[in-house]
Design an enzyme around this catalytic site. Structure first.
Site: not given
Ligand code: GRF
Length: 216
Positions: A66, A110
């Site tokens: 990482r 999130h």
């Molecule tokens: C979204 O639901 C975001 O909240 C989560 O992962 C998903 C990503 O979707 N962290 P995208 O790639 O932005 O369409």
């Protein structure tokens, strides 16, 4: 001066698209610096390249650990003059040393009302728990997954017959609204963090409460 903003993705990048769309506005206080994906095949990466935004794939599998991956990531952000970093469906946990270097300049979205349901599979877990209001959260990133000062949240009513998929679709629409809002407020410099709570120095009209009885 517009704040140079990097967006980190791992997949389709619909939140990235909503951020880029917002940044097209001449009065938006941030501009795209680079889009980086840890997955070279991410659909969002080719979309960003088509928009003329600098893109970079940093395949985490090519790095011994990482620290090495994050050192490359950090250098790429510096090379492109990034001042703010938005995680948008970026599916790698970041270590404390990286998070600390970007403290209060590193944002994430999130798909739950944090601190409820951090982690994966949020919509099914919310349905299983009988939640009637779900939503999404934009927050500054801390080392613990899906934690950190909350910048903005949006709430969605759970409707009879909802599935994880139908909820995800409605929450995603809200994500596309609150991430640009939070970026605008952070980039305009009106945020301070006190006792791990983020506070904006701005006037907003807060809508009436969302009240949802269990029906069906
Ligand atoms: C979204 O639901 C975001 O909240 C989560 O992962 C998903 C990503 O979707 N962290 P995208 O790639 O932005 O369409």
């Amino acid at each position: 001066m517009k704040k140079r903003t990097a967006i980190l993705i791992s997949g389709r990048g619909s939140n990235m698209q909503s951020l880029v769309a917002a940044m097209h506005a001449s009065d938006f206080p941030a501009e795209p610096a680079i889009v980086i994906s840890n997955r070279p095949e991410a659909l969002g990466l080719s979309w960003a390249a088509e928009q003329g935004i600098p893109t970079l794939a940093i395949d985490h599998r090519q790095y011994a650990n990482r620290m090495a991956f994050e050192a490359r990531l950090h250098q790429a952000l510096l090379d492109h003059g990034a001042e703010i970093v938005c995680l948008a469906g970026f599916m790698r946990l970041l270590t404390g040393s990286f998070v600390d270097r970007w403290r209060d300049r590193l944002m994430n979205i999130h798909p739950s009302l944090l601190p409820s349901f951090p982690g994966l599979d949020t919509h099914q877990r919310a349905l299983d728990a009988g939640a009637l209001i779900v939503g999404c959260t934009v927050h500054f990133v801390r080392t613990e997954m899906d934690s950190g000062p909350i910048l903005a949240q949006a709430a969605i009513a759970v409707l009879p017959g909802d599935t994880a998929e139908s909820l995800a679709a409605r929450v995603l629409e809200a994500e596309h609204q609150i991430y640009p809002l939070a970026l605008r407020l952070v980039a305009s410099g009106g945020v301070r963090v006190e006792n791990e709570t983020a506070i904006f120095d701005t006037d907003v009209v807060v809508p009436l409460p969302l009240i949802v009885p269990r029906i069906g």
